[in-house]
Scaffold this active site. Sequence first.
Site, mmCIF file in Angstrom:
data_model
loop_
_atom_site.group_PDB
_atom_site.id
_atom_site.type_symbol
_atom_site.label_atom_id
_atom_site.label_comp_id
_atom_site.label_asym_id
_atom_site.label_seq_id
_atom_site.Cartn_x
_atom_site.Cartn_y
_atom_site.Cartn_z
ATOM 1 N N GLY A 16 0.833 -1.200 0.000
ATOM 2 C CA GLY A 16 0.000 0.000 0.000
ATOM 3 C C GLY A 16 0.866 1.247 0.000
ATOM 4 O O GLY A 16 1.712 1.427 -0.859
ATOM 5 N N THR A 18 1.986 5.230 -0.323
ATOM 6 C CA THR A 18 1.764 6.188 -1.405
ATOM 7 C C THR A 18 1.818 5.520 -2.769
ATOM 8 O O THR A 18 0.935 5.715 -3.613
ATOM 9 C CB THR A 18 2.812 7.313 -1.335
ATOM 10 O OG1 THR A 18 2.779 7.925 -0.037
ATOM 11 C CG2 THR A 18 2.537 8.367 -2.385
ATOM 12 N N ALA A 19 2.859 4.710 -3.022
ATOM 13 C CA ALA A 19 3.014 4.080 -4.333
ATOM 14 C C ALA A 19 1.862 3.131 -4.638
ATOM 15 O O ALA A 19 1.296 3.147 -5.743
ATOM 16 C CB ALA A 19 4.343 3.334 -4.408
ATOM 17 N N ILE A 45 2.987 -4.097 8.650
ATOM 18 C CA ILE A 45 4.201 -3.608 8.000
ATOM 19 C C ILE A 45 4.091 -2.104 7.832
ATOM 20 O O ILE A 45 3.163 -1.600 7.200
ATOM 21 C CB ILE A 45 4.418 -4.280 6.628
ATOM 22 C CG1 ILE A 45 4.571 -5.788 6.810
ATOM 23 C CG2 ILE A 45 5.637 -3.701 5.923
ATOM 24 C CD1 ILE A 45 4.678 -6.552 5.509
ATOM 25 N N ALA A 53 7.291 16.470 0.073
ATOM 26 C CA ALA A 53 7.284 17.638 -0.798
ATOM 27 C C ALA A 53 7.258 17.120 -2.226
ATOM 28 O O ALA A 53 7.880 16.106 -2.540
ATOM 29 C CB ALA A 53 8.527 18.483 -0.550
ATOM 30 N N LYS A 81 3.615 24.879 -2.612
ATOM 31 C CA LYS A 81 5.071 24.873 -2.761
ATOM 32 C C LYS A 81 5.447 25.528 -4.086
ATOM 33 O O LYS A 81 4.999 25.109 -5.146
ATOM 34 C CB LYS A 81 5.604 23.438 -2.711
ATOM 35 C CG LYS A 81 7.111 23.344 -2.922
ATOM 36 C CD LYS A 81 7.583 21.902 -2.914
ATOM 37 C CE LYS A 81 9.065 21.807 -3.257
ATOM 38 N NZ LYS A 81 9.541 20.421 -3.311
ATOM 39 N N PRO A 99 13.293 27.566 -8.268
ATOM 40 C CA PRO A 99 11.865 27.896 -8.330
ATOM 41 C C PRO A 99 11.124 27.035 -9.345
ATOM 42 O O PRO A 99 11.708 26.488 -10.278
ATOM 43 C CB PRO A 99 11.894 29.353 -8.795
ATOM 44 C CG PRO A 99 13.078 29.404 -9.722
ATOM 45 C CD PRO A 99 14.108 28.458 -9.116
ATOM 46 N N LEU A 336 9.725 2.726 -4.555
ATOM 47 C CA LEU A 336 10.989 2.323 -3.943
ATOM 48 C C LEU A 336 11.433 0.930 -4.353
ATOM 49 O O LEU A 336 12.631 0.623 -4.297
ATOM 50 C CB LEU A 336 10.870 2.392 -2.413
ATOM 51 C CG LEU A 336 10.542 3.773 -1.831
ATOM 52 C CD1 LEU A 336 10.405 3.685 -0.317
ATOM 53 C CD2 LEU A 336 11.598 4.797 -2.220
ATOM 54 N N ILE A 349 7.678 11.012 -5.509
ATOM 55 C CA ILE A 349 6.315 10.814 -5.990
ATOM 56 C C ILE A 349 6.251 11.008 -7.501
ATOM 57 O O ILE A 349 5.479 10.328 -8.197
ATOM 58 C CB ILE A 349 5.336 11.739 -5.247
ATOM 59 C CG1 ILE A 349 5.121 11.188 -3.822
ATOM 60 C CG2 ILE A 349 4.009 11.873 -5.977
ATOM 61 C CD1 ILE A 349 4.166 11.999 -2.981
#
Length: 506
Positions: A16, A18-19, A45, A53, A81, A99, A336, A349
């Site tokens: 699970g 984010t990825a 886990i 960010a 951001k 920037p 990852l 991300i």
Amino acid sequence: MTTDATRRLRVVVVGGGTAGWMTAAAFVRLLPTRCSVVLVESDAIGIVGVGEATIPHIRAFNERLGIDESQFMAATRATYKLGIEFVDWARIGDRYMHPFGTFGRDTRGVGFPHFWNRARQHELDSGAFDDYAIAIAMSRRCRFSPPPRPDVGLTTAYNYAYQFDASLFAVYLRQMAEKAGVERIEGRILGVLQDDTGNVSDLKLADGRTVAGDFFIDCSGFRSLLIGEALQEPFEDWSHWLPCDRAVAMPCQTTGPLTPFTSSIAMEAGWRWRIPLQHRTGNGYVHSSAFVDEQVAIDALVGAVESDATASPRVLRFKAGRRRRSWVRNCAAVGLSSGFLEPLESTSIYLIQVAITALIELFPDRAICDVDRDEFNDVIAVEYDRIRDFLILHYHATERRDTPFWSYVGNMSIPDSLAEKIALFRGRGRVEPYARGLFLEPSWLAIYHGQHILPEGYDCRAESIPLDELGASLLRMRQAIASAVEGMPNHGDYIAAHCAMSGPVS
């Protein structure tokens, strides 16, 4: 692997976080007639859920999934951001920004940097290169307003991303994905079964169940359960160029204004991130274990944060590099499990997003084709390689030699691809263009100038404007930017009015 074109493929997402939930949400939303999606994860886990960010590409991903920006930002405690601030990187006392936007305005088909370089070499009052990026001016004044579309000129030539709580983002996506039809299976994976062709056929869970699938997506993080452990795809180690292999992460209470940028502050053996969210500030010390003891790194982070910690420090261990291939047989790695590049430029991300987009565009039709698999692997390799070179530039361009770490990175050999790019810029102020990969000319310009790599020459077409006219034009640009920023609302006030978090602070 099924060859029945009338049957939807069963896609199994392993892991699970984010990825995993980005992958599941995208597949169920964008390929509803081509696949069913199952996600297997275990609550036992943990996930790498530090504050994240991002870069502006995340906005396009969210829009494709139909995510409402204000709702998403409130749910993930997000802030806006406009770029990344670098402190003490080239020299102690330095401060510059990368920037999300351009510098200056091109004239007569000639890039702005060449005019600025000409003015500098003739000792005109050209100001600092940073003075010509409105995103930098907004960041310094803590101002924010979305850029109007379409982009119409100097004072609208900027973009933005988000700073948010990654664990809350995963929860948000999970709710969306399950509502859209993703089946979640709770369970710890004990084994990976393969058929007689070498394809993954089933996952064996700790409770004895098996989960079958046609196409498997490895989102198991650093463990790389499928692509690494089961399919034994080799890992290319880049730690000789990017020696940081640890990060200590610890959130703290937010004090002061909500800044619309991420900070990267150089430390004794690496650098420290600061990511301001609505409910807390994320902090971390990315460092090399070869140059600093783990406890010393922990103590350094604890001593550097701005206020009381809201959780205990935790240590993450990693190695820079990527799998030689990210799609092997009927299994593709995302996030990852595919590779890791430290979060210096907030690309984690983005790399997940690139892999998901490529998989959707190359999704198997009846059977997996070598040409699709090869194209995916080429896309991912180019993305990782381009970002790798950009990160190495930050380290290698330092003038610091005050600690063993900074001496090492400043003197280390670098890839030929990067050396050639630096040499081209030093000579004529030209940024080598390329058709694929992240980071276009403005990004390279920000780091070159911020780290004191200045060109010896410029495009001779910049001499088409008389010096007195050039000086007046540069002054007008700076004044236009300052005036535009002055009329923008405060970043914190804009958040409070449009996307303030709701519910308890955690």
